[in-house]
Design an enzyme around this catalytic site. Sequence first.
Site, PDB file in Angstrom:
ATOM      1  N   ARG A  46     -11.260 -24.581  18.768  1.00  6.88           N
ATOM      2  CA  ARG A  46     -10.257 -23.920  17.923  1.00  6.88           C
ATOM      3  C   ARG A  46     -10.488 -24.326  16.470  1.00  6.88           C
ATOM      4  O   ARG A  46     -10.313 -23.550  15.547  1.00  6.88           O
ATOM      5  CB  ARG A  46      -8.821 -24.277  18.351  1.00  6.88           C
ATOM      6  CG  ARG A  46      -7.782 -23.752  17.366  1.00  6.88           C
ATOM      7  CD  ARG A  46      -6.332 -23.759  17.828  1.00  6.88           C
ATOM      8  NE  ARG A  46      -5.996 -24.730  18.816  1.00  6.88           N
ATOM      9  CZ  ARG A  46      -5.842 -26.047  18.594  1.00  6.88           C
ATOM     10  NH1 ARG A  46      -5.979 -26.541  17.381  1.00  6.88           N
ATOM     11  NH2 ARG A  46      -5.552 -26.865  19.579  1.00  6.88           N
ATOM     12  N   ASP A 170      -5.854  -6.286   0.391  1.00  3.65           N
ATOM     13  CA  ASP A 170      -6.421  -5.841   1.666  1.00  3.65           C
ATOM     14  C   ASP A 170      -7.591  -4.918   1.315  1.00  3.65           C
ATOM     15  O   ASP A 170      -7.401  -3.812   0.822  1.00  3.65           O
ATOM     16  CB  ASP A 170      -5.346  -5.099   2.480  1.00  3.65           C
ATOM     17  CG  ASP A 170      -5.852  -4.651   3.855  1.00  3.65           C
ATOM     18  OD1 ASP A 170      -7.071  -4.475   4.014  1.00  3.65           O
ATOM     19  OD2 ASP A 170      -5.013  -4.454   4.760  1.00  3.65           O
ATOM     20  N   LYS A 195     -12.943  -2.785  11.224  1.00  6.00           N
ATOM     21  CA  LYS A 195     -13.287  -1.503  10.616  1.00  6.00           C
ATOM     22  C   LYS A 195     -14.710  -1.535  10.051  1.00  6.00           C
ATOM     23  O   LYS A 195     -15.641  -1.681  10.802  1.00  6.00           O
ATOM     24  CB  LYS A 195     -12.232  -1.152   9.556  1.00  6.00           C
ATOM     25  CG  LYS A 195     -10.783  -1.433  10.008  1.00  6.00           C
ATOM     26  CD  LYS A 195     -10.309  -0.551  11.149  1.00  6.00           C
ATOM     27  CE  LYS A 195      -8.990  -0.994  11.773  1.00  6.00           C
ATOM     28  NZ  LYS A 195      -7.874  -1.167  10.856  1.00  6.00           N
TER      29      LYS A 195
HETATM   30  C1  LIG Z   1      -6.644  -1.880  10.841  1.00  8.74           C
HETATM   31  C2  LIG Z   1      -6.088  -2.387   9.588  1.00  8.74           C
HETATM   32  C3  LIG Z   1      -5.399  -3.597   9.537  1.00  8.74           C
HETATM   33  C4  LIG Z   1      -5.101  -4.428  10.763  1.00  8.74           C
HETATM   34  O1  LIG Z   1      -6.259  -4.953  11.346  1.00  8.74           O
HETATM   35  P1  LIG Z   1      -6.439  -5.247  12.907  1.00  8.74           P
HETATM   36  O2  LIG Z   1      -7.826  -5.765  12.996  1.00  8.74           O
HETATM   37  O3  LIG Z   1      -6.222  -3.966  13.639  1.00  8.74           O
HETATM   38  O4  LIG Z   1      -5.401  -6.268  13.274  1.00  8.74           O
HETATM   39  C5  LIG Z   1      -4.950  -4.039   8.299  1.00  8.74           C
HETATM   40  N1  LIG Z   1      -5.157  -3.311   7.166  1.00  8.74           N
HETATM   41  C6  LIG Z   1      -5.800  -2.139   7.198  1.00  8.74           C
HETATM   42  C7  LIG Z   1      -6.001  -1.387   5.925  1.00  8.74           C
HETATM   43  C8  LIG Z   1      -6.282  -1.623   8.397  1.00  8.74           C
HETATM   44  O5  LIG Z   1      -6.907  -0.440   8.403  1.00  8.74           O
END
Ligand SMILES: *Cc1c(COP(=O)(O)O)cnc(C)c1O
Length: 379
Positions: A46, A170, A195
């Site tokens: 961890r 983000d 993504k």
């Molecule tokens: C998918 C996504 C998230 C969340 O990520 P996960 O890997 O699904 O937990 C956060 N911000 C954006 C812009 C996303 O497209």
Amino acid sequence: MKLGTKLIHAGVAPDPSTGAIMTPIYQTSTYVQSAPGQHKGYEYARTQNPTRDALQQALAAIENGNYGICFGSGLAATDAIMKLLNPGDEIIVSSDLYGGTYRIFTKVFARYGLKFHFIDMQDAGNINKYLNAQTKMIWIETPTNPLMKVIDIAACAQIAQQHNLLLSVDNTFASPYLQQPLDLGAHIVVHSATKYLGGHSDVVHGAVVVKDEALAQQLYFIQNSCGAVPGPQDCFLVLRGLKTLHVRMQRHCENGAAVANFLRRHAKVDKVYWCGFEDHPNHHVAKQQMRGFGGMMSFTLKNDSMEAAMKVLSSTHLFSLAESLGGVESLIGHPASMTHASIPREERLQNGLVDSLIRLSVGIEDVDDLLADLDNAIT
Ligand SMILES: *Cc1c(COP(=O)(O)O)cnc(C)c1O
């Protein structure tokens, strides 16, 4: 070193025991010590794992940061960042953001005494109206999801600097190939590596990158204390995905431009939201802070009934109807019932997210086939 070279080499060294060029998947929970307290830097998985270490170093390098901290998902990464804050703290958040982020803020962290203000930040000056002594963080997503508004990161960083706030960005939609927020003054970059970073729709993973050592130590402490760590196989998959990010992004941008222009010329299509259009309201900011405009876009039909939108959503063959984005394969989605269903309808409408909006994640297939697929579905 330039980005394309970093993507392939950063963080990765031949494995010390075999010379394996690709970092092995260290599928172990613990590490044997030669005497109590005598170990090779790894005690318990961890806390440390060599596959994760390689990825953390690679991520830090490609975002021009110093420290990468990986998590089991993008939302686990967001969760860790929120745990930097204390009850009573306030966060100013860009509206039109990922539904899951909205949900964790309003349904989880609001219960722990954090206060969130969701505001339109196309004019960063709006932030000033919500500042008070409790404000601790500005949180932005740019381009926004799904309406592709662009927020001026450097302008937000300036406000954060003046008021001693943390700026979190983000960067999932843009990826470090298109935009590097730390260079523009952000303190924290967060990714859903599910993504574009992973890029092949085969892993769920999250990451945070920072420059500041004290901030990194707090985040490593939270990573280890709360335990939302990714497994080594998932780290391996993201590490492999990174190696082609630049090549994939070039094609996402080319195909994205072709699809956006095709939609805009299409007789049945009404609005197309894509920040590469010269008349997009924030195009000048996009041009300044991004290297390209990517493959994410949304559109509405002239016939704005749900029925017409549903017909398109269920008629494509190459564009698969699915949540998520950023993979090599093209996806089509319906934000109101899929990715953004956790945002109340009135709030969605207030932000311009109408029920008939269709979102595309344009993949890297041959673009002629993608255009034919859309043309066939939009009839
Ligand atoms: C998918 C996504 C998230 C969340 O990520 P996960 O890997 O699904 O937990 C956060 N911000 C954006 C812009 C996303 O497209």
